[in-house]
Motif scaffolding. Structure first.
Motif, PDB file in Angstrom:
ATOM      1  N   ASN A  68      -3.603  17.943   6.479  1.00 27.98           N
ATOM      2  CA  ASN A  68      -2.968  16.643   6.699  1.00 27.98           C
ATOM      3  C   ASN A  68      -3.801  15.533   6.085  1.00 27.98           C
ATOM      4  O   ASN A  68      -5.034  15.595   6.070  1.00 27.98           O
ATOM      5  N   ILE A  69      -3.102  14.498   5.624  1.00 28.49           N
ATOM      6  CA  ILE A  69      -3.762  13.292   5.132  1.00 28.49           C
ATOM      7  C   ILE A  69      -3.190  12.129   5.924  1.00 28.49           C
ATOM      8  O   ILE A  69      -1.977  11.897   5.916  1.00 28.49           O
ATOM      9  N   THR A  70      -4.061  11.400   6.608  1.00 29.80           N
ATOM     10  CA  THR A  70      -3.633  10.333   7.501  1.00 29.80           C
ATOM     11  C   THR A  70      -4.437   9.065   7.237  1.00 29.80           C
ATOM     12  O   THR A  70      -5.261   9.011   6.313  1.00 29.80           O
ATOM     13  N   GLY A  71      -4.203   8.065   8.082  1.00 28.33           N
ATOM     14  CA  GLY A  71      -4.966   6.830   7.970  1.00 28.33           C
ATOM     15  C   GLY A  71      -6.426   7.005   8.329  1.00 28.33           C
ATOM     16  O   GLY A  71      -7.252   6.130   8.042  1.00 28.33           O
ATOM     17  N   ALA A  72      -6.760   8.143   8.950  1.00 33.08           N
ATOM     18  CA  ALA A  72      -8.151   8.416   9.326  1.00 33.08           C
ATOM     19  C   ALA A  72      -8.829   9.373   8.348  1.00 33.08           C
ATOM     20  O   ALA A  72      -9.983   9.744   8.552  1.00 33.08           O
ATOM     21  N   SER A  73      -8.136   9.821   7.299  1.00 33.50           N
ATOM     22  CA  SER A  73      -8.699  10.763   6.329  1.00 33.50           C
ATOM     23  C   SER A  73      -9.618  10.043   5.354  1.00 33.50           C
ATOM     24  O   SER A  73      -9.707   8.813   5.331  1.00 33.50           O
ATOM     25  N   THR A  74     -10.307  10.827   4.535  1.00 35.96           N
ATOM     26  CA  THR A  74     -11.128  10.283   3.453  1.00 35.96           C
ATOM     27  C   THR A  74     -10.684  10.904   2.131  1.00 35.96           C
ATOM     28  O   THR A  74     -10.873  12.102   1.942  1.00 35.96           O
ATOM     29  N   PRO A  75     -10.054  10.124   1.244  1.00 34.73           N
ATOM     30  CA  PRO A  75      -9.657   8.727   1.413  1.00 34.73           C
ATOM     31  C   PRO A  75      -8.444   8.611   2.336  1.00 34.73           C
ATOM     32  O   PRO A  75      -7.675   9.570   2.464  1.00 34.73           O
ATOM     33  N   PRO A  76      -8.241   7.450   2.968  1.00 34.70           N
ATOM     34  CA  PRO A  76      -7.160   7.306   3.946  1.00 34.70           C
ATOM     35  C   PRO A  76      -5.826   6.919   3.319  1.00 34.70           C
ATOM     36  O   PRO A  76      -5.778   6.404   2.196  1.00 34.70           O
ATOM     37  N   VAL A  77      -4.744   7.154   4.059  1.00 34.93           N
ATOM     38  CA  VAL A  77      -3.438   6.595   3.699  1.00 34.93           C
ATOM     39  C   VAL A  77      -3.532   5.083   3.873  1.00 34.93           C
ATOM     40  O   VAL A  77      -4.136   4.589   4.821  1.00 34.93           O
ATOM     41  N   GLN A  78      -2.927   4.340   2.952  1.00 32.64           N
ATOM     42  CA  GLN A  78      -2.928   2.885   3.038  1.00 32.64           C
ATOM     43  C   GLN A  78      -1.488   2.366   3.002  1.00 32.64           C
ATOM     44  O   GLN A  78      -0.635   2.946   2.323  1.00 32.64           O
ATOM     45  N   THR A  79      -1.208   1.288   3.726  1.00 23.88           N
ATOM     46  CA  THR A  79       0.102   0.629   3.666  1.00 23.88           C
ATOM     47  C   THR A  79      -0.114  -0.869   3.531  1.00 23.88           C
ATOM     48  O   THR A  79      -1.124  -1.408   4.009  1.00 23.88           O
ATOM     49  N   TRP A  80       0.842  -1.548   2.885  1.00 28.06           N
ATOM     50  CA  TRP A  80       0.743  -2.999   2.728  1.00 28.06           C
ATOM     51  C   TRP A  80       2.128  -3.574   2.438  1.00 28.06           C
ATOM     52  O   TRP A  80       3.078  -2.838   2.154  1.00 28.06           O
ATOM     53  N   SER A  81       2.229  -4.897   2.519  1.00 27.85           N
ATOM     54  CA  SER A  81       3.475  -5.610   2.255  1.00 27.85           C
ATOM     55  C   SER A  81       3.279  -6.566   1.095  1.00 27.85           C
ATOM     56  O   SER A  81       2.215  -7.180   0.950  1.00 27.85           O
ATOM     57  N   SER A  82       4.343  -6.717   0.276  1.00 30.39           N
ATOM     58  CA  SER A  82       4.292  -7.637  -0.852  1.00 30.39           C
ATOM     59  C   SER A  82       5.710  -7.973  -1.292  1.00 30.39           C
ATOM     60  O   SER A  82       6.526  -7.058  -1.486  1.00 30.39           O
ATOM     61  N   GLY A  83       5.998  -9.250  -1.435  1.00 29.02           N
ATOM     62  CA  GLY A  83       7.303  -9.666  -1.936  1.00 29.02           C
ATOM     63  C   GLY A  83       8.469  -9.205  -1.080  1.00 29.02           C
ATOM     64  O   GLY A  83       9.545  -8.918  -1.616  1.00 29.02           O
ATOM     65  N   GLY A  84       8.257  -9.129   0.238  1.00 27.49           N
ATOM     66  CA  GLY A  84       9.339  -8.705   1.124  1.00 27.49           C
ATOM     67  C   GLY A  84       9.563  -7.201   1.164  1.00 27.49           C
ATOM     68  O   GLY A  84      10.508  -6.731   1.804  1.00 27.49           O
ATOM     69  N   GLN A  85       8.696  -6.440   0.489  1.00 24.04           N
ATOM     70  CA  GLN A  85       8.786  -4.980   0.494  1.00 24.04           C
ATOM     71  C   GLN A  85       7.531  -4.391   1.133  1.00 24.04           C
ATOM     72  O   GLN A  85       6.462  -5.006   1.109  1.00 24.04           O
ATOM     73  N   ASN A  86       7.667  -3.202   1.690  1.00 22.31           N
ATOM     74  CA  ASN A  86       6.521  -2.489   2.259  1.00 22.31           C
ATOM     75  C   ASN A  86       6.199  -1.260   1.410  1.00 22.31           C
ATOM     76  O   ASN A  86       7.119  -0.558   0.959  1.00 22.31           O
ATOM     77  N   PHE A  87       4.916  -1.016   1.208  1.00 18.69           N
ATOM     78  CA  PHE A  87       4.476   0.058   0.318  1.00 18.69           C
ATOM     79  C   PHE A  87       3.401   0.909   1.010  1.00 18.69           C
ATOM     80  O   PHE A  87       2.816   0.505   2.016  1.00 18.69           O
ATOM     81  N   TYR A  88       3.144   2.084   0.412  1.00 17.33           N
ATOM     82  CA  TYR A  88       2.063   2.948   0.873  1.00 17.33           C
ATOM     83  C   TYR A  88       1.364   3.526  -0.354  1.00 17.33           C
ATOM     84  O   TYR A  88       1.895   3.510  -1.488  1.00 17.33           O
ATOM     85  N   MET A  89       0.175   4.069  -0.170  1.00 17.37           N
ATOM     86  CA  MET A  89      -0.522   4.816  -1.218  1.00 17.37           C
ATOM     87  C   MET A  89      -1.353   5.903  -0.554  1.00 17.37           C
ATOM     88  O   MET A  89      -1.963   5.672   0.505  1.00 17.37           O
ATOM     89  N   VAL A  90      -1.358   7.084  -1.141  1.00 15.00           N
ATOM     90  CA  VAL A  90      -2.178   8.171  -0.633  1.00 15.00           C
ATOM     91  C   VAL A  90      -2.767   8.929  -1.821  1.00 15.00           C
ATOM     92  O   VAL A  90      -2.088   9.162  -2.824  1.00 15.00           O
ATOM     93  N   SER A 105     -19.908  24.467  -2.997  1.00 13.83           N
ATOM     94  CA  SER A 105     -19.412  24.507  -1.619  1.00 13.83           C
ATOM     95  C   SER A 105     -18.183  23.616  -1.453  1.00 13.83           C
ATOM     96  O   SER A 105     -18.000  22.623  -2.163  1.00 13.83           O
ATOM     97  N   LEU A 106     -17.339  24.002  -0.504  1.00  9.83           N
ATOM     98  CA  LEU A 106     -16.117  23.257  -0.242  1.00  9.83           C
ATOM     99  C   LEU A 106     -16.436  21.911   0.397  1.00  9.83           C
ATOM    100  O   LEU A 106     -17.419  21.755   1.118  1.00  9.83           O
ATOM    101  N   ILE A 107     -15.588  20.920   0.124  1.00  9.01           N
ATOM    102  CA  ILE A 107     -15.763  19.586   0.690  1.00  9.01           C
ATOM    103  C   ILE A 107     -14.526  19.232   1.498  1.00  9.01           C
ATOM    104  O   ILE A 107     -13.474  18.890   0.946  1.00  9.01           O
ATOM    105  N   GLY A 108     -14.634  19.351   2.820  1.00  7.45           N
ATOM    106  CA  GLY A 108     -13.564  18.903   3.702  1.00  7.45           C
ATOM    107  C   GLY A 108     -12.195  19.438   3.324  1.00  7.45           C
ATOM    108  O   GLY A 108     -12.044  20.554   2.820  1.00  7.45           O
ATOM    109  N   ASN A 109     -11.165  18.603   3.570  1.00  2.00           N
ATOM    110  CA  ASN A 109      -9.799  18.936   3.195  1.00  2.00           C
ATOM    111  C   ASN A 109      -9.552  18.526   1.757  1.00  2.00           C
ATOM    112  O   ASN A 109      -9.402  17.332   1.456  1.00  2.00           O
ATOM    113  N   SER A 110      -9.517  19.469   0.864  1.00  2.00           N
ATOM    114  CA  SER A 110      -9.266  19.179  -0.546  1.00  2.00           C
ATOM    115  C   SER A 110      -8.831  20.458  -1.240  1.00  2.00           C
ATOM    116  O   SER A 110      -9.081  21.562  -0.769  1.00  2.00           O
TER     117      SER A 110
END
Length: 306
Positions: A68-90, A105-110
């Motif tokens: 899973n990739i969430t807002g607490a992951s590294t790197p985290p899920v991000q959300t923002w608003s711009s121009g009356g629209q809402n966006f995300y990036m992961v 060696s393995l590094i976390g979830n990847s």
């Protein structure tokens, strides 16, 4: 052999064992520019949908690994608003786990970025959920989808399909909008300036927020909540009328000591619950509202139940 020499030999043996143990540890994998997904967040009606980063979750699966990739992951899920629209990036994390024949060696979830690239790259399947409900892939790079998952099957370590790819994946989600926004989206898009709380979309003298509180149509200037008349018909009774809406329930309340703020903490007494009137009158009248003989001042208010 004297005691001093034994001590030196013992320390040398300890150092040798420590060094041998350290060199047996594989160095960490090398982070690679991964796969970046971003896009718009809209509800089923096409309105901008509110999704906090903590409420947006992606599941990534290549048939061997899944995480899973969430807002607490590294790197985290991000959300923002711009121009009356809402966006995300992961960012989907990838790492190189082998340099030549030497494993890392393995590094976390990847996911592993195999080098050299395999003849048949693995398929990566991505599925999103928002606000506790499954999301739908609305479009990928502008091409309509409507599917519950999004698959990448040509992501390799080199070439034009290689590392660092950015793909627009728009999502249809269940919004976590506040009650006002959810109500207004049934009439106007949240990007429409007329949808603002302080606006008066239908020009009837009531702000949209007042229409929301009264549960009236913000685009119909003939429908709003307002006390029209308060008439004393006798020493012990009054008649009260207010504009109303069919199917809506109204509660009439009274206070002898109300402040200038009708929503304040002043105690109010419920006088009764009444139904809205049908068109064309759209006025509810309550005759015989009791008052105390000789009373010179009394306050009334009408509330709706959503």
């Amino acid at each position: 052999m004297n005691k001093s020499k034994l001590s030196i030999l013992a320390c040398a043996a300890c150092f040798a064992l420590t060094l041998q143990h350290a060199t047996a540890q594989a160095p960490p994998g090398v982070p690679e520019p991964g796969l970046i997904l971003w896009g718009k967040l809209t509800d089923a009606g096409g309105n901008a949908a509110t999704v906090p980063a903590a409420a947006l979750n992606w599941i990534a699966d290549n048939g061997t690994e899944s995480f899973n990739i969430t807002g607490a992951s590294t790197p985290p899920v991000q959300t923002w608003s711009s121009g009356g629209q809402n966006f995300y990036m992961v960012e989907i994390p990838f790492n190189t786990y082998k340099v030549g024949a030497a494993p890392l060696s393995l590094i976390g979830n990847s996911f592993e970025f195999p080098s050299p690239a395999p003849v048949t790259p693995p398929s990566y399947v991505f599925q999103a959920s928002a606000n506790g409900s499954a999301a739908t892939i609305k479009a990928v790079n502008g091409v309509a989808s409507g599917q519950p998952t999004f698959t990448v099957s040509d992501f390799t370590v080199s070439g034009t399909a290689g590392r660092g790819r950015v793909t627009q994946v728009d999502l249809t989600v269940v919004s976590s909008a506040d009650p006002y926004t959810a109500w207004m989206n049934a009439y106007l898009s949240s990007s429409d300036p007329r949808a603002a709380r302080t606006a008066d979309a239908d020009g009837d003298g009531q702000t949209n927020e007042q229409e929301f509180a009264a549960n009236t149509n913000p685009l119909d200037g003939t429908v709003f909540l307002k006390i029209v008349t308060i008439t004393r018909v006798s020493a012990t009774s009054a008649s009260i009328s207010w504009t109303s809406n069919p199917g809506q329930s109204y509660t009439l309340e009274a206070s002898d000591t109300a402040s200038s703020n009708p929503l304040g903490s002043t105690p109010w007494t419920t006088l009764g619950t009444y139904s809205g009137a049908a068109a064309p009158a759209r006025t509810t009248t309550v005759p015989g509202v009791p008052i105390t003989a000789g009373q010179r001042k009394r306050f009334y208010r009408v509330r709706t139940t959503r």
